[in-house]
Structures are given as structure tokens and as C-alpha cells.
Write a protein that holds these residues in place. Sequence first.
Motif, mmCIF file in Angstrom:
data_model
loop_
_atom_site.group_PDB
_atom_site.id
_atom_site.type_symbol
_atom_site.label_atom_id
_atom_site.label_comp_id
_atom_site.label_asym_id
_atom_site.label_seq_id
_atom_site.Cartn_x
_atom_site.Cartn_y
_atom_site.Cartn_z
ATOM 1 N N TYR A 1 57.051 20.226 35.177
ATOM 2 C CA TYR A 1 56.757 19.463 33.967
ATOM 3 C C TYR A 1 56.984 17.985 34.230
ATOM 4 N N LYS A 2 56.539 17.170 33.262
ATOM 5 C CA LYS A 2 56.882 15.749 33.250
ATOM 6 C C LYS A 2 56.890 15.276 31.789
ATOM 7 N N ILE A 3 57.612 14.204 31.509
ATOM 8 C CA ILE A 3 57.611 13.586 30.193
ATOM 9 C C ILE A 3 56.686 12.376 30.269
ATOM 10 N N GLN A 4 55.682 12.377 29.404
ATOM 11 C CA GLN A 4 54.686 11.307 29.423
ATOM 12 C C GLN A 4 54.472 10.811 27.992
ATOM 13 N N GLY A 5 54.905 9.593 27.717
ATOM 14 C CA GLY A 5 54.761 9.050 26.372
ATOM 15 C C GLY A 5 55.444 9.893 25.318
ATOM 16 N N ASN A 6 56.665 10.332 25.579
ATOM 17 C CA ASN A 6 57.441 11.191 24.674
ATOM 18 C C ASN A 6 56.786 12.552 24.443
ATOM 19 N N GLU A 7 55.911 12.937 25.345
ATOM 20 C CA GLU A 7 55.251 14.238 25.246
ATOM 21 C C GLU A 7 55.599 15.070 26.475
ATOM 22 N N LEU A 8 55.827 16.362 26.269
ATOM 23 C CA LEU A 8 56.109 17.274 27.367
ATOM 24 C C LEU A 8 54.791 17.770 27.940
ATOM 25 N N ILE A 9 54.573 17.536 29.220
ATOM 26 C CA ILE A 9 53.353 17.952 29.907
ATOM 27 C C ILE A 9 53.727 18.943 31.000
ATOM 28 N N TRP A 10 53.113 20.121 30.942
ATOM 29 C CA TRP A 10 53.343 21.121 31.994
ATOM 30 C C TRP A 10 52.485 20.781 33.211
ATOM 31 N N GLY B 188 51.114 22.125 36.947
ATOM 32 C CA GLY B 188 50.945 23.242 37.870
ATOM 33 C C GLY B 188 50.344 22.787 39.178
ATOM 34 N N GLU B 189 49.801 23.721 39.913
ATOM 35 C CA GLU B 189 49.174 23.416 41.200
ATOM 36 C C GLU B 189 47.682 23.179 40.949
ATOM 37 N N GLY B 190 47.328 21.902 40.773
ATOM 38 C CA GLY B 190 45.950 21.554 40.508
ATOM 39 C C GLY B 190 45.581 21.549 39.038
ATOM 40 N N TRP B 191 46.566 21.573 38.139
ATOM 41 C CA TRP B 191 46.278 21.544 36.700
ATOM 42 C C TRP B 191 47.475 20.993 35.940
ATOM 43 N N LYS B 192 47.221 20.592 34.690
ATOM 44 C CA LYS B 192 48.301 20.200 33.789
ATOM 45 C C LYS B 192 47.896 20.576 32.366
ATOM 46 N N GLN B 193 48.889 20.788 31.501
ATOM 47 C CA GLN B 193 48.634 21.233 30.144
ATOM 48 C C GLN B 193 49.638 20.603 29.183
ATOM 49 N N ASN B 194 49.236 20.514 27.901
ATOM 50 C CA ASN B 194 50.185 20.109 26.876
ATOM 51 C C ASN B 194 50.903 21.348 26.329
ATOM 52 N N ILE B 195 51.610 21.226 25.227
ATOM 53 C CA ILE B 195 52.428 22.333 24.715
ATOM 54 C C ILE B 195 51.759 23.075 23.555
ATOM 55 N N GLU B 196 50.500 22.769 23.270
ATOM 56 C CA GLU B 196 49.904 23.157 21.999
ATOM 57 C C GLU B 196 50.037 24.636 21.644
ATOM 58 N N LYS B 197 49.622 25.540 22.488
ATOM 59 C CA LYS B 197 49.653 26.965 22.153
ATOM 60 C C LYS B 197 50.954 27.572 22.675
ATOM 61 N N ASN B 198 51.789 28.033 21.763
ATOM 62 C CA ASN B 198 53.116 28.486 22.179
ATOM 63 C C ASN B 198 53.653 29.540 21.216
ATOM 64 N N LEU B 199 54.575 30.336 21.722
ATOM 65 C CA LEU B 199 55.220 31.407 20.955
ATOM 66 C C LEU B 199 56.670 31.514 21.390
ATOM 67 N N PHE B 200 57.515 32.008 20.488
ATOM 68 C CA PHE B 200 58.900 32.299 20.838
ATOM 69 C C PHE B 200 59.069 33.812 21.012
ATOM 70 N N PHE B 201 59.789 34.192 22.070
ATOM 71 C CA PHE B 201 60.016 35.594 22.400
ATOM 72 C C PHE B 201 61.503 35.934 22.297
ATOM 73 N N ASP B 202 61.758 37.168 21.916
ATOM 74 C CA ASP B 202 63.114 37.709 21.902
ATOM 75 C C ASP B 202 63.432 38.225 23.300
ATOM 76 N N PRO B 203 64.470 37.719 23.966
ATOM 77 C CA PRO B 203 64.750 38.145 25.339
ATOM 78 C C PRO B 203 65.191 39.599 25.452
ATOM 79 N N VAL B 204 65.638 40.183 24.348
ATOM 80 C CA VAL B 204 66.094 41.581 24.373
ATOM 81 C C VAL B 204 64.914 42.537 24.233
ATOM 82 N N THR B 205 64.087 42.319 23.216
ATOM 83 C CA THR B 205 62.956 43.220 22.974
ATOM 84 C C THR B 205 61.747 42.860 23.827
ATOM 85 N N LYS B 206 61.714 41.652 24.376
ATOM 86 C CA LYS B 206 60.589 41.129 25.169
ATOM 87 C C LYS B 206 59.335 40.929 24.323
#
Length: 283
Positions: A136-145, A147-165
Motif C-alpha cells: 500500500y501507499k498513502i497518497q493525498g490522505n488516501e489509502l492506495i493498494w 500490487g504487482e503491476g496494478w493499484k487500487q483504491n479502497i472503494e469496494k470493501n467488506l468486514f469479515f468475522d475472523p471466527v466464522t470467516k
Amino acid sequence: MKDYKVNVNDATPAFQRAINDAKKENASEIVIPKATYHFYPDQAFEKYCAIANNSNGLKRILFPLIGFENLEINGNGSLFIFHGNMIPFEIENCKNLKIKNINIDWNRAFHSEGKVVANDSVNKTFDIAIAPEFGYKIQGNELIWVGEGWKQNIEKNLFFDPVTKSTVYNVGIYKLDPWNPLLSTKYSAKEIKKGLIRITDTIAALPKIGWIWVSKGGKVPDRQWPAMHLYQTFNVELENINIYHAGAMGIIAERSGDIALNNVNVILPPDGKRIVTTKIRRA
């Protein structure tokens, strides 16, 4: 494959030569000695592909199985680790194929994950601990993911329960939007220290400590790299194949038939710590 002097650190060129020779010689089998092989897109086969429910485009492919008949590929339990934008298997206009004993994964997943380690209801913040495997990197107060040959913003996201998966109950109220309509402002991200990010001014309901945040971004193109794509292909047997990750769905078959999946699994790797296997489709 043992005849092709494979460099396991980048096995793509040797595999490409073997596939070309198999086509020329009408070979009946490609035998791959058991090992961990790494593959990079630079010298991979290149083809424009239109794949159902995916982003069309020019693809880099490890196994371009086009017009093959009566061929068996035996990986002998090998682990294939892909780097960046690649499709492991593009199978078109083939008949009577068997692919077996292969494990598929990526060095850097196409989604990103972080663990909620703190939250502050007064200041409307929560802290995410990000494992080193998720660049990742922080760019203009934004979190940017990154990768290898790509980058993405945080737009599509979900929270998961680590116990139930599974996703947490009423997951929609926790979704992090780049623009917060309740506050009429953008969220902000600040690096507290390497691997620890503080998210501010985000959502009405703060996530709980211990939850896993999974984000795949919203920038296009999206859903590009399934593990296997079959098109106008018939009488195929896939056996003892584990798909630990893919940049789209695991297996997509179009206008094909008589396909047998025997012990084909989309699962996490045995020693892996990710909570998601193939790239999440929507959030």
C-alpha cells in the motif's frame, strides 16, 4: 518439463516452449516435476480475451491451450505462484483434456486485508493493521493498494468475522465509502507507523476490534484474471486442483460441455492467513 531446464524462479519461458512443442508434436502428456514454480507475465503468451462477467482485454497467459486434443497435464502436486496480471489456463476449442495435481496461488493477492486493532467513537476513527503481503501507499490522505503491476483504491470493501470467516452481521452499515454522505466529506487515511493505518471520518457504525477488513478497490478494469477459462471446449476432466486465489472467479466455462471437476477446491492455502480466496465480486 524436466527436459526444458526450468528456472523455478521464473518458469514462464520454459513452460511456453514446452506448450509450443506439445502442439507441434501432438504430444499426449505434459509431465511437470513436483516443485514450487513462479510465473511472471513479461514473457507469457498474449491474447485478447472476452470472458463472461469479466473485463475484456489483452491477457497474459501461462497455458494457452488452443486447439489441443487428447492431452493430459500432470502437475504432480506442484504449486504455481503467479506474479501480477496473468491467467493460468486459457482453454479454447479443445477436446479430451485432463489437467490434474496442480495448486494455484498468487504472490500478491488482487484484494487486500487488514485487521481492526483500535477504534475511537469520539473521533470517529479506527486503526487497521496491514500484513506485509498487502502492499500500500498513502497518497493525498488516501489509502492506495499496490500490487504487482496494478493499484487500487479502497472503494469496494467488506468486514469479515475472523471466527466464522463470513461477513459480519448487517455488514452494509459498516461499509467504508471514499465519500461520506453523512459528513459530506472524504475519508482520510494516515500512516501511524509502517503497516498501521488510521482511518478517519468514514462511517456511522465503527467496526469492532478484531474484525478483518477486505478491500478490492473500485477502479476499472476489474475481474480480469480467473484461474481457468474454458471456451468451446468439450470432454474435460479437472482433478486434484486447489485454487488458493485468483483475480476473478476460479473457473469460468462458456459454450462448453462434458466437464468433470473431481476434487477441485477453491480454498485458502494450508499455511495462508488470508480470509478470502478468489477476488470478491462486489461489495
